[in-house]
Design an enzyme around this catalytic site. Structure first.
Site, PDB file in Angstrom:
ATOM      1  N   ASN A  84       0.852  -1.188   0.000  1.00 45.29           N
ATOM      2  CA  ASN A  84       0.000   0.000   0.000  1.00 45.29           C
ATOM      3  C   ASN A  84       0.893   1.245   0.000  1.00 45.29           C
ATOM      4  OD1 ASN A  84      -1.463   2.262   1.026  1.00 45.29           O
ATOM      5  ND2 ASN A  84      -3.068   0.889   1.731  1.00 45.29           N
ATOM      6  N   ASP A 127      -0.176   4.441  -0.317  1.00 45.39           N
ATOM      7  CA  ASP A 127      -0.956   5.672  -0.082  1.00 45.39           C
ATOM      8  C   ASP A 127      -0.147   6.780   0.582  1.00 45.39           C
ATOM      9  OD1 ASP A 127      -3.185   4.516  -1.114  1.00 45.39           O
ATOM     10  OD2 ASP A 127      -4.130   4.086   0.810  1.00 45.39           O
ATOM     11  N   HIS A 128       0.730   6.383   1.507  1.00 42.54           N
ATOM     12  CA  HIS A 128       1.455   7.422   2.255  1.00 42.54           C
ATOM     13  C   HIS A 128       2.409   8.225   1.371  1.00 42.54           C
ATOM     14  CE1 HIS A 128      -0.431   6.310   5.845  1.00 42.54           C
ATOM     15  NE2 HIS A 128       0.462   5.490   6.371  1.00 42.54           N
ATOM     16  N   ARG A 141       2.549  18.907   0.709  1.00 43.41           N
ATOM     17  CA  ARG A 141       3.201  20.090   0.149  1.00 43.41           C
ATOM     18  C   ARG A 141       2.520  20.603  -1.116  1.00 43.41           C
ATOM     19  NH1 ARG A 141       8.367  22.455   0.168  1.00 43.41           N
ATOM     20  NH2 ARG A 141       8.229  21.982   2.378  1.00 43.41           N
ATOM     21  N   HIS A 164      -5.608   3.617  -2.255  1.00 44.64           N
ATOM     22  CA  HIS A 164      -6.938   4.003  -1.792  1.00 44.64           C
ATOM     23  C   HIS A 164      -7.270   5.367  -2.395  1.00 44.64           C
ATOM     24  CE1 HIS A 164      -9.753   4.542   1.954  1.00 44.64           C
ATOM     25  NE2 HIS A 164     -10.369   4.744   0.810  1.00 44.64           N
ATOM     26  N   ARG A 212      -9.730   8.013  -2.274  1.00 47.50           N
ATOM     27  CA  ARG A 212     -10.814   8.421  -1.386  1.00 47.50           C
ATOM     28  C   ARG A 212     -11.791   9.342  -2.099  1.00 47.50           C
ATOM     29  NH1 ARG A 212      -9.891   7.879   4.161  1.00 47.50           N
ATOM     30  NH2 ARG A 212      -8.023   6.644   4.495  1.00 47.50           N
ATOM     31  N   ARG A 257      -8.140  13.238  -1.015  1.00 53.39           N
ATOM     32  CA  ARG A 257      -7.152  14.016  -0.264  1.00 53.39           C
ATOM     33  C   ARG A 257      -5.747  13.427  -0.334  1.00 53.39           C
ATOM     34  NH1 ARG A 257     -10.244  12.265   4.379  1.00 53.39           N
ATOM     35  NH2 ARG A 257      -9.072  10.775   5.627  1.00 53.39           N
ATOM     36  N   HIS A 258      -5.630  12.149  -0.743  1.00 52.91           N
ATOM     37  CA  HIS A 258      -4.289  11.577  -0.895  1.00 52.91           C
ATOM     38  C   HIS A 258      -4.089  11.152  -2.355  1.00 52.91           C
ATOM     39  CE1 HIS A 258      -4.874  10.542   3.618  1.00 52.91           C
ATOM     40  NE2 HIS A 258      -4.342  11.727   3.488  1.00 52.91           N
ATOM     41  N   GLU A 307      -8.575   0.330  -3.320  1.00 53.67           N
ATOM     42  CA  GLU A 307      -9.447   0.441  -2.145  1.00 53.67           C
ATOM     43  C   GLU A 307     -10.369   1.621  -2.376  1.00 53.67           C
ATOM     44  OE1 GLU A 307      -7.155   1.027   1.351  1.00 53.67           O
ATOM     45  OE2 GLU A 307      -6.196  -0.916   1.232  1.00 53.67           O
ATOM     46  N   THR A 348      -6.080   7.295   8.168  1.00 55.85           N
ATOM     47  CA  THR A 348      -6.165   6.027   7.422  1.00 55.85           C
ATOM     48  C   THR A 348      -7.544   5.423   7.714  1.00 55.85           C
ATOM     49  OG1 THR A 348      -5.301   4.533   9.101  1.00 55.85           O
ATOM     50  CG2 THR A 348      -3.685   5.688   7.748  1.00 55.85           C
ATOM     51  N   THR A 349      -7.674   4.134   7.501  1.00 57.00           N
ATOM     52  CA  THR A 349      -8.983   3.503   7.643  1.00 57.00           C
ATOM     53  C   THR A 349      -9.081   2.797   8.991  1.00 57.00           C
ATOM     54  OG1 THR A 349      -8.895   3.127   5.287  1.00 57.00           O
ATOM     55  CG2 THR A 349     -10.555   1.904   6.486  1.00 57.00           C
ATOM     56  N   GLU A 379     -10.882  -9.125   3.393  1.00 59.02           N
ATOM     57  CA  GLU A 379      -9.628  -8.725   4.023  1.00 59.02           C
ATOM     58  C   GLU A 379      -9.952  -8.474   5.492  1.00 59.02           C
ATOM     59  OE1 GLU A 379      -7.079  -5.867   2.060  1.00 59.02           O
ATOM     60  OE2 GLU A 379      -6.408  -5.099   4.008  1.00 59.02           O
ATOM     61  N   HIS A 396      -3.778  -3.980   7.897  1.00 61.49           N
ATOM     62  CA  HIS A 396      -3.785  -2.834   8.810  1.00 61.49           C
ATOM     63  C   HIS A 396      -2.930  -3.108  10.049  1.00 61.49           C
ATOM     64  CE1 HIS A 396      -5.402   1.179   9.769  1.00 61.49           C
ATOM     65  NE2 HIS A 396      -4.964   0.839  10.965  1.00 61.49           N
ATOM     66  N   GLY A 397      -1.896  -2.330  10.155  1.00 63.68           N
ATOM     67  CA  GLY A 397      -1.043  -2.376  11.348  1.00 63.68           C
ATOM     68  C   GLY A 397      -0.086  -3.558  11.397  1.00 63.68           C
ATOM     69  N   GLY A 433       1.192  -1.210   4.456  1.00 66.38           N
ATOM     70  CA  GLY A 433       1.597   0.108   3.993  1.00 66.38           C
ATOM     71  C   GLY A 433       2.503   0.842   4.955  1.00 66.38           C
ATOM     72  N   HIS A 434       1.939   1.227   6.089  1.00 68.55           N
ATOM     73  CA  HIS A 434       2.614   2.185   6.974  1.00 68.55           C
ATOM     74  C   HIS A 434       4.031   1.759   7.357  1.00 68.55           C
ATOM     75  CE1 HIS A 434       2.376   5.559   9.861  1.00 68.55           C
ATOM     76  NE2 HIS A 434       3.316   4.852  10.451  1.00 68.55           N
TER      77      HIS A 434
END
Ligand code: PXP
Length: 247
Positions: A7, A9-10, A18, A50, A52, A56-57, A77, A107-108, A158, A197-198, A219-220
């Protein structure tokens, strides 16, 4: 073999921090497309984005560029809305993961409420799958959500591992049991079982208790690690780490 969905997304989150108001600027960075290329080089099995509702991302153009340029399956996503359905039908990703969206989240958090929304979700799932995108439902490990996902014709679920990841001790043990039960039931019902997630290298070993997982979406921690190692190496490390999954 366990698949790794990366993922990214970040990468878009950082870019938007920016350049949200000047995406066409010659300065714009970091590049989502280069991130996908780096993930590919590190051994990613698929790329997850993802898009959205509020954009926003990730932007539509990011998803289209990754779809066009990156020779890996694309997992989109998205929220379960008519507007997103229209976007996905046009994009034709290999996979669509339906997720809840609450605008204030970064995030979600929390899974989709499939049980109780079957009538709204069934036609959406059917339209996507008829269009060639296999659909998964991002759900909490609850019997009702697993059964409802199967009932509306989704090919995959998932399992949301956020609570598993964010607790320790007895609470984590209880959550692991919930994941085990949900994975077993989903498998019995013919659903492909993913998790996300996580998830981190530090909690991977405990996911060994959960049977039938075929894909982890991460992802993260990969993007965090990439600050120090570069993204290709961060993906490579995670790809090696998930090979320890024993089912
Ligand atoms: N799977 C889904 C459906 C997600 O929405 C996310 C991002 O929240 C992830 C996996 C990846 O989670 P993380 O970034 O914590 O690895």
């Amino acid at each position: 073999m366990m698949h790794l969905g990366v993922n990214i997304d970040h990468v878009a989150t950082l870019r938007q921090a920016r350049y949200a108001t000047m995406l066409d600027s010659h300065n714009t960075e970091p590049s989502v497309l280069d991130a996908a290329r780096a993930a590919l080089a590190g051994g990613a099995d698929s790329i997850t984005l993802h898009v959205r509702e509020d954009r926003r991302h990730m932007q539509d153009a990011d998803a289209r560029a990754v779809r066009r340029e990156i020779p890996l399956p694309l997992n989109l996503e998205m929220g379960a809305t008519e507007a997103m359905l229209e976007f996905a039908l046009d994009l034709k990703p290999d996979f669509v993961c339906l997720v809840p969206e609450r605008r204030e989240e970064i995030t979600t958090e929390g899974g989709l409420s499939v049980a109780g929304h079957e009538e709204q979700l069934r036609p959406l799932v059917a339209a996507l799958q008829q269009n060639g995108s296999k659909v998964s439902m991002f759900i909490d490990p609850e019997e009702a959500q697993v059964r409802a996902s199967a009932a509306i014709g989704a090919a995959m679920i998932e399992l949301h591992t956020g609570r598993f990841a964010n607790t320790l001790g007895a609470e984590r043990a209880a959550e692991t049991e919930r994941l085990v039960a949900a994975a077993k039931l989903a498998h019995e019902l013919g659903l492909e079982v993913h998790a996300g997630h996580g998830i981190q290298v530090a909690n991977l070993a405990e996911l060994n208790a959960v049977p039938h997982l075929t894909e982890l979406n991460i992802g993260h921690t990969i993007i965090s690690r990439a600050i120090f190692t570069g993204l290709t190496e961060a993906v490579r490390e995670m790809k090696t780490a998930i090979e320890t999954y024993k089912w």
